[in-house]
Scaffold this motif. Structure first.
Motif, PDB file in Angstrom:
ATOM      1  N   UNK A   1       0.807  -1.233   0.000  1.00 48.48           N
ATOM      2  CA  UNK A   1       0.000   0.000   0.000  1.00 48.48           C
ATOM      3  C   UNK A   1       0.836   1.277   0.000  1.00 48.48           C
ATOM      4  N   UNK A   2       2.114   1.181   0.346  1.00 46.78           N
ATOM      5  CA  UNK A   2       2.973   2.361   0.398  1.00 46.78           C
ATOM      6  C   UNK A   2       3.553   2.726  -0.964  1.00 46.78           C
ATOM      7  N   UNK A   3       3.270   1.907  -1.976  1.00 47.57           N
ATOM      8  CA  UNK A   3       3.898   2.088  -3.280  1.00 47.57           C
ATOM      9  C   UNK A   3       2.864   2.367  -4.357  1.00 47.57           C
ATOM     10  N   UNK A   4       3.260   3.183  -5.343  1.00 47.29           N
ATOM     11  CA  UNK A   4       2.411   3.384  -6.505  1.00 47.29           C
ATOM     12  C   UNK A   4       2.368   2.097  -7.320  1.00 47.29           C
ATOM     13  N   UNK A   5       1.257   1.856  -7.987  1.00 43.74           N
ATOM     14  CA  UNK A   5       1.074   0.595  -8.692  1.00 43.74           C
ATOM     15  C   UNK A   5       2.174   0.361  -9.726  1.00 43.74           C
ATOM     16  N   UNK A   6       2.614   1.409 -10.392  1.00 43.17           N
ATOM     17  CA  UNK A   6       3.580   1.255 -11.482  1.00 43.17           C
ATOM     18  C   UNK A   6       4.959   0.798 -11.009  1.00 43.17           C
ATOM     19  N   UNK A   7       5.255   0.951  -9.704  1.00 39.32           N
ATOM     20  CA  UNK A   7       6.587   0.564  -9.201  1.00 39.32           C
ATOM     21  C   UNK A   7       6.501  -0.594  -8.207  1.00 39.32           C
TER      22      UNK A   7
ATOM     23  N   UNK B   1      -0.150 -16.443  -8.981  1.00 38.09           N
ATOM     24  CA  UNK B   1       1.115 -16.145  -9.650  1.00 38.09           C
ATOM     25  C   UNK B   1       0.875 -15.623 -11.065  1.00 38.09           C
ATOM     26  N   UNK B   2      -0.020 -16.266 -11.808  1.00 38.76           N
ATOM     27  CA  UNK B   2      -0.280 -15.854 -13.192  1.00 38.76           C
ATOM     28  C   UNK B   2      -0.737 -14.406 -13.268  1.00 38.76           C
ATOM     29  N   UNK B   3      -1.640 -14.014 -12.366  1.00 40.45           N
ATOM     30  CA  UNK B   3      -2.155 -12.641 -12.409  1.00 40.45           C
ATOM     31  C   UNK B   3      -1.048 -11.635 -12.108  1.00 40.45           C
ATOM     32  N   UNK B   4      -0.148 -11.984 -11.194  1.00 38.67           N
ATOM     33  CA  UNK B   4       0.928 -11.054 -10.861  1.00 38.67           C
ATOM     34  C   UNK B   4       2.031 -11.048 -11.921  1.00 38.67           C
ATOM     35  N   UNK B   5       2.260 -12.174 -12.580  1.00 35.06           N
ATOM     36  CA  UNK B   5       3.203 -12.158 -13.704  1.00 35.06           C
ATOM     37  C   UNK B   5       2.666 -11.260 -14.814  1.00 35.06           C
ATOM     38  N   UNK B   6       1.350 -11.290 -15.031  1.00 34.27           N
ATOM     39  CA  UNK B   6       0.749 -10.415 -16.054  1.00 34.27           C
ATOM     40  C   UNK B   6       0.958  -8.949 -15.703  1.00 34.27           C
ATOM     41  N   UNK B   7       0.790  -8.610 -14.415  1.00 32.05           N
ATOM     42  CA  UNK B   7       1.016  -7.232 -13.970  1.00 32.05           C
ATOM     43  C   UNK B   7       2.489  -6.857 -14.123  1.00 32.05           C
ATOM     44  N   UNK B   8       3.381  -7.791 -13.839  1.00 28.82           N
ATOM     45  CA  UNK B   8       4.813  -7.516 -13.980  1.00 28.82           C
ATOM     46  C   UNK B   8       5.152  -7.209 -15.431  1.00 28.82           C
ATOM     47  N   UNK B   9       4.593  -7.980 -16.356  1.00 31.39           N
ATOM     48  CA  UNK B   9       4.825  -7.728 -17.782  1.00 31.39           C
ATOM     49  C   UNK B   9       4.243  -6.379 -18.194  1.00 31.39           C
ATOM     50  N   UNK B  10       3.076  -6.053 -17.636  1.00 30.98           N
ATOM     51  CA  UNK B  10       2.384  -4.813 -18.005  1.00 30.98           C
ATOM     52  C   UNK B  10       3.194  -3.578 -17.618  1.00 30.98           C
ATOM     53  N   UNK B  11       3.805  -3.608 -16.429  1.00 29.16           N
ATOM     54  CA  UNK B  11       4.470  -2.410 -15.927  1.00 29.16           C
ATOM     55  C   UNK B  11       5.980  -2.402 -16.148  1.00 29.16           C
ATOM     56  N   UNK B  12       6.547  -3.524 -16.571  1.00 32.88           N
ATOM     57  CA  UNK B  12       7.999  -3.564 -16.761  1.00 32.88           C
ATOM     58  C   UNK B  12       8.368  -3.058 -18.158  1.00 32.88           C
ATOM     59  N   UNK B  13       9.420  -2.258 -18.269  1.00 37.07           N
ATOM     60  CA  UNK B  13       9.891  -1.830 -19.597  1.00 37.07           C
ATOM     61  C   UNK B  13      10.687  -2.928 -20.309  1.00 37.07           C
ATOM     62  N   UNK B  14      10.974  -4.020 -19.606  1.00 42.43           N
ATOM     63  CA  UNK B  14      11.801  -5.093 -20.168  1.00 42.43           C
ATOM     64  C   UNK B  14      11.052  -6.420 -20.042  1.00 42.43           C
ATOM     65  N   UNK B  15      10.145  -6.665 -21.005  1.00 38.53           N
ATOM     66  CA  UNK B  15       9.324  -7.886 -20.952  1.00 38.53           C
ATOM     67  C   UNK B  15      10.157  -9.159 -21.003  1.00 38.53           C
TER      68      UNK B  15
END
Length: 340
Positions: A74-80, A99-113
């Motif tokens: 909760x202390x962090x912005x979603x993008x980071x 895990x799958x849902x969070x891997x999808x979020x990681x791909x969405x916000x990471x500049x290095x897929x």
């Protein structure tokens, strides 16, 4: 200087984190974890939680790592937010839907897929899902054709065949072009060495392995600094110190437990198969090949050109931690670890 400032202000979380980072950089993870946890108790911060979670994941404590990360989310912005670390923890806990849902979020916000795909592949390998890891790495290679780290992972998880020659040749061309960082050159040479070893072209394979080691020694001269005399002296010490009588002596102060079942052998000698067979039993849990003892040996066992210092009390403390590490919250009669 840090120790002096901590003596004055022992509960300063910033100084505790700085001390923890130094300890971690010195390859003293157990001590680093203590300082990180003290800092988190005083004032939880995303930076400390991420550092601590990375160590805990490396030490195969995904549940504790996940708890730390969720505390500061909760202390962090979603993008980071560290979605990749959260996804890795869920993967290692075999909670694959989360895990799958969070891997999808990681791909969405990471500049290095491709980097996310490689991270996920490593987690899937740790979870024993080798086919999933192979598919991810193949996908990553399509997205990032010049990815030495991805190629090394793919070569590790897959037995290369003649059908893979186009990819192998592309990696050879990339290596021949030059311009790679030395770390990438190491990865690519190791990956090509493994590939040609699979293909039965052993002379070519050893050439790539030798080049990878040569560059690796340039990156870390300490890897090549151990001489024959020092190695012989260290081996002689172990033979002289760990006599039958001394082993019986220290055994009296050890832990009374049947854990773990150590599976020891040379690489490619069947240790993984042996572990798989044993852990197929409902009362045996596999823990894979861990770095717990190698990383802690420097803390209780110090040896150089001077006298040997073996801290038996600290070794016993680590033994208690190791048993908890093997079976956290469980009562498995057997737990295996592989060591080459």
């Amino acid at each position: 200087a840090i120790d002096s400032s901590l003596a004055i202000e022992p509960d300063d979380p910033d100084r505790l984190v700085l001390k923890a980072r130094l300890l971690n950089s010195w390859r003293l993870p157990a001590l680093a974890v203590e300082f990180y946890k003290r800092a988190m108790e005083i004032r939880p911060t995303p930076a400390a939680a991420i550092d601590l979670a990375q160590i805990l994941l490396r030490e195969s404590h995904p549940e504790e790592a996940l708890e730390m990360l969720l505390r500061v989310l909760p202390l962090m912005q979603e993008s980071v937010r560290p979605f990749d670390l959260i996804a890795r923890a869920y993967t290692e806990l075999q909670q694959f839907e989360a895990a799958d849902s969070h891997w999808s979020l990681a791909e969405q916000f990471s500049p290095d897929r491709p980097a996310v795909l490689r991270s996920r592949a490593k987690a899937e390998i740790a979870a024993g899902r080798f086919e999933v890891a192979e598919a991810l790495l193949a996908e990553g290679m399509e997205d990032d054709l010049e990815a030495p780290a991805g190629f090394l992972l793919l070569a590790t998880v897959r037995k290369m065949k003649r059908d893979d020659l186009p990819l192998i040749e592309r990696m050879q061309s990339l290596l021949a072009k030059g311009g790679l960082s030395r770390k990438h050159a190491v990865d690519l040479n190791f990956g090509l060495g493994k590939s040609f070893d699979d293909l039965g072209e052993y002379e070519t394979a050893i050439g790539f392995f030798d080049e990878a080691n040569r560059i690796g020694y340039e990156l870390d001269p300490k890897l090549a600094s151990l001489g024959r005399d020092e190695a012989r002296a260290f081996t002689d010490f172990q033979i002289d110190y760990f006599t039958r009588e001394r082993i019986h002596e220290i055994q009296r102060d050890g832990l009374s437990t049947d854990l773990p079942i150590f599976i020891v052998g040379m690489a490619r000698s069947g240790t993984t198969l042996t572990e798989s067979i044993l852990s197929a039993h409902s009362r045996v849990q596999s823990r894979g090949e861990q770095s717990f003892w190698p990383e802690r040996a420097i803390e209780f066992f110090r040896w150089s050109s001077g006298p040997v210092d073996l801290n038996h009390d600290l070794a016993i403390r680590f033994a208690h931690e190791y048993l908890e590490f093997l079976t956290p919250g469980h009562a498995y009669p057997g737990s295996t670890e592989r060591r080459h």
